[in-house]
Write a protein that holds these residues in place. Structure first.
Motif, PDB file in Angstrom:
ATOM      1  N   PRO A  79      35.933  43.749  31.993  1.00 31.47           N
ATOM      2  CA  PRO A  79      37.264  43.162  31.860  1.00 31.47           C
ATOM      3  C   PRO A  79      38.317  44.050  32.534  1.00 31.47           C
ATOM      4  CG  PRO A  79      36.407  43.857  29.724  1.00 31.47           C
ATOM      5  CD  PRO A  79      35.321  44.050  30.721  1.00 31.47           C
ATOM      6  N   LYS A  80      39.307  43.422  33.090  1.00 31.90           N
ATOM      7  CA  LYS A  80      40.318  44.154  33.862  1.00 31.90           C
ATOM      8  C   LYS A  80      41.323  44.847  32.934  1.00 31.90           C
ATOM      9  CE  LYS A  80      38.517  42.499  37.582  1.00 31.90           C
ATOM     10  NZ  LYS A  80      37.155  42.407  37.207  1.00 31.90           N
ATOM     11  N   PRO A  81      41.783  46.041  33.329  1.00 30.36           N
ATOM     12  CA  PRO A  81      42.753  46.777  32.510  1.00 30.36           C
ATOM     13  C   PRO A  81      44.188  46.307  32.707  1.00 30.36           C
ATOM     14  CG  PRO A  81      42.146  48.087  34.400  1.00 30.36           C
ATOM     15  CD  PRO A  81      41.305  46.836  34.450  1.00 30.36           C
ATOM     16  N   VAL A  82      44.401  45.251  33.502  1.00 33.98           N
ATOM     17  CA  VAL A  82      45.746  44.742  33.753  1.00 33.98           C
ATOM     18  C   VAL A  82      45.796  43.246  33.463  1.00 33.98           C
ATOM     19  CG1 VAL A  82      46.263  46.473  35.516  1.00 33.98           C
ATOM     20  CG2 VAL A  82      45.254  44.310  36.189  1.00 33.98           C
ATOM     21  N   GLU A  83      47.016  42.714  33.328  1.00 29.25           N
ATOM     22  CA  GLU A  83      47.207  41.282  33.119  1.00 29.25           C
ATOM     23  C   GLU A  83      48.267  40.784  34.090  1.00 29.25           C
ATOM     24  OE1 GLU A  83      48.038  40.181  29.084  1.00 29.25           O
ATOM     25  OE2 GLU A  83      46.667  41.693  28.307  1.00 29.25           O
ATOM     26  N   ILE A  84      48.147  39.536  34.520  1.00 27.59           N
ATOM     27  CA  ILE A  84      49.121  38.956  35.441  1.00 27.59           C
ATOM     28  C   ILE A  84      50.476  38.868  34.743  1.00 27.59           C
ATOM     29  CG2 ILE A  84      49.781  36.843  36.662  1.00 27.59           C
ATOM     30  CD1 ILE A  84      46.864  36.403  37.292  1.00 27.59           C
TER      31      ILE A  84
ATOM     32  N   CYS B 108      45.033  48.636  42.948  1.00 27.14           N
ATOM     33  CA  CYS B 108      46.143  47.684  43.036  1.00 27.14           C
ATOM     34  C   CYS B 108      46.828  47.857  44.383  1.00 27.14           C
ATOM     35  CB  CYS B 108      47.154  47.926  41.923  1.00 27.14           C
ATOM     36  SG  CYS B 108      46.476  47.682  40.294  1.00 27.14           S
ATOM     37  N   PHE B 109      46.924  46.778  45.141  1.00 27.84           N
ATOM     38  CA  PHE B 109      47.601  46.803  46.431  1.00 27.84           C
ATOM     39  C   PHE B 109      49.064  46.432  46.225  1.00 27.84           C
ATOM     40  CE2 PHE B 109      43.164  45.955  47.620  1.00 27.84           C
ATOM     41  CZ  PHE B 109      42.981  46.961  48.552  1.00 27.84           C
ATOM     42  N   VAL B 110      49.959  47.294  46.738  1.00 27.37           N
ATOM     43  CA  VAL B 110      51.399  47.089  46.568  1.00 27.37           C
ATOM     44  C   VAL B 110      52.059  47.149  47.945  1.00 27.37           C
ATOM     45  CG1 VAL B 110      53.457  47.855  45.354  1.00 27.37           C
ATOM     46  CG2 VAL B 110      51.207  48.314  44.368  1.00 27.37           C
ATOM     47  N   PRO B 111      52.556  46.012  48.466  1.00 27.29           N
ATOM     48  CA  PRO B 111      53.184  46.026  49.794  1.00 27.29           C
ATOM     49  C   PRO B 111      54.518  46.769  49.795  1.00 27.29           C
ATOM     50  CG  PRO B 111      53.293  43.835  48.816  1.00 27.29           C
ATOM     51  CD  PRO B 111      52.492  44.681  47.894  1.00 27.29           C
ATOM     52  N   ASN B 112      54.912  47.245  50.967  1.00 29.07           N
ATOM     53  CA  ASN B 112      56.195  47.934  51.191  1.00 29.07           C
ATOM     54  C   ASN B 112      56.349  49.218  50.385  1.00 29.07           C
ATOM     55  OD1 ASN B 112      56.905  45.734  52.849  1.00 29.07           O
ATOM     56  ND2 ASN B 112      57.664  44.619  51.075  1.00 29.07           N
ATOM     57  N   THR B 113      55.272  49.974  50.243  1.00 31.94           N
ATOM     58  CA  THR B 113      55.336  51.261  49.547  1.00 31.94           C
ATOM     59  C   THR B 113      54.626  52.321  50.381  1.00 31.94           C
ATOM     60  OG1 THR B 113      53.349  50.696  48.285  1.00 31.94           O
ATOM     61  CG2 THR B 113      55.467  50.309  47.213  1.00 31.94           C
ATOM     62  N   LYS B 114      54.937  53.580  50.073  1.00 29.75           N
ATOM     63  CA  LYS B 114      54.337  54.705  50.785  1.00 29.75           C
ATOM     64  C   LYS B 114      53.668  55.640  49.791  1.00 29.75           C
ATOM     65  CE  LYS B 114      58.110  54.657  54.108  1.00 29.75           C
ATOM     66  NZ  LYS B 114      59.292  55.388  54.561  1.00 29.75           N
ATOM     67  N   PRO B 115      52.671  56.421  50.227  1.00 27.11           N
ATOM     68  CA  PRO B 115      52.032  57.388  49.334  1.00 27.11           C
ATOM     69  C   PRO B 115      53.048  58.367  48.759  1.00 27.11           C
ATOM     70  CG  PRO B 115      50.740  57.112  51.316  1.00 27.11           C
ATOM     71  CD  PRO B 115      52.016  56.371  51.534  1.00 27.11           C
TER      72      PRO B 115
ATOM     73  N   ARG C 276      48.359  38.999  41.156  1.00 27.48           N
ATOM     74  CA  ARG C 276      47.045  38.389  41.356  1.00 27.48           C
ATOM     75  C   ARG C 276      45.970  39.377  40.958  1.00 27.48           C
ATOM     76  NH1 ARG C 276      43.846  38.205  46.425  1.00 27.48           N
ATOM     77  NH2 ARG C 276      42.223  36.699  46.050  1.00 27.48           N
ATOM     78  N   ILE C 277      44.936  38.876  40.301  1.00 28.57           N
ATOM     79  CA  ILE C 277      43.804  39.719  39.925  1.00 28.57           C
ATOM     80  C   ILE C 277      42.544  39.118  40.531  1.00 28.57           C
ATOM     81  CG2 ILE C 277      42.432  40.662  38.037  1.00 28.57           C
ATOM     82  CD1 ILE C 277      44.899  40.478  36.267  1.00 28.57           C
ATOM     83  N   SER C 278      41.802  39.967  41.256  1.00 27.49           N
ATOM     84  CA  SER C 278      40.545  39.555  41.862  1.00 27.49           C
ATOM     85  C   SER C 278      39.410  40.278  41.143  1.00 27.49           C
ATOM     86  CB  SER C 278      40.577  39.916  43.348  1.00 27.49           C
ATOM     87  OG  SER C 278      39.376  39.532  43.957  1.00 27.49           O
ATOM     88  N   ARG C 279      38.192  40.087  41.597  1.00 25.64           N
ATOM     89  CA  ARG C 279      37.062  40.759  40.949  1.00 25.64           C
ATOM     90  C   ARG C 279      37.148  42.272  41.042  1.00 25.64           C
ATOM     91  NH1 ARG C 279      31.405  37.881  42.291  1.00 25.64           N
ATOM     92  NH2 ARG C 279      31.620  36.190  40.802  1.00 25.64           N
ATOM     93  N   ARG C 280      37.534  42.775  42.215  1.00 25.44           N
ATOM     94  CA  ARG C 280      37.493  44.215  42.444  1.00 25.44           C
ATOM     95  C   ARG C 280      38.855  44.869  42.597  1.00 25.44           C
ATOM     96  NH1 ARG C 280      32.214  45.551  45.683  1.00 25.44           N
ATOM     97  NH2 ARG C 280      30.966  43.758  45.106  1.00 25.44           N
ATOM     98  N   PHE C 281      39.921  44.079  42.669  1.00 21.96           N
ATOM     99  CA  PHE C 281      41.252  44.665  42.881  1.00 21.96           C
ATOM    100  C   PHE C 281      42.320  43.741  42.318  1.00 21.96           C
ATOM    101  CE2 PHE C 281      40.334  42.022  46.525  1.00 21.96           C
ATOM    102  CZ  PHE C 281      41.525  41.334  46.735  1.00 21.96           C
TER     103      PHE C 281
END
Length: 107
Positions: free
Chosen positions: A16-21, A47-54, A64-69
């Motif tokens: 089960p995923k540790p996050v919720e939509i 988790c992929f987050v657009p418009n961010t930097k390390p 959105r939640i997928s099987r692996r990400f």
């Protein structure tokens, strides 16, 4: 002739995923993906987050939640601890360390 379904499953099972939509999380962007999106991990889930930097600390909302990400959007900057709170934590840690030392001496 009827075939019974056995408990065997093919391929890896995904826990089960540790996050919720729709929920918001404070995260640190750790690296960049091939598509240029920031990557954060929440309890091991990528988790992929657009418009961010390390290195950025941001508040994200899961979209959105997928099987692996999971995919998320930036809601704002992560709430940094106030200076007073950080000082209080340092004081409490110092007090705990001092009390542990006195306990060791009494034994």
């Amino acid at each position: 002739m009827r075939y019974e379904r056995r408990g065997r499953r093919f391929g890896p099972r995904f826990p089960p995923k540790p996050v919720e939509i729709g929920k918001e999380y404070d995260v640190e962007i750790q690296e960049t993906s091939r598509r240029g999106e920031g990557i954060a991990r929440i309890k091991g889930l990528v988790c992929f987050v657009p418009n961010t930097k390390p290195g950025e600390h941001v508040k994200i909302r899961i979209t959105r939640i997928s099987r692996r990400f999971a995919e998320a959007e930036v809601v704002g900057k992560a709430e940094e601890k106030a200076e007073g709170e950080a000082e209080e934590e340092a004081e409490t840690e110092a007090e705990e360390a001092a009390s542990e030392e006195t306990e060791d001496e009494t034994e």
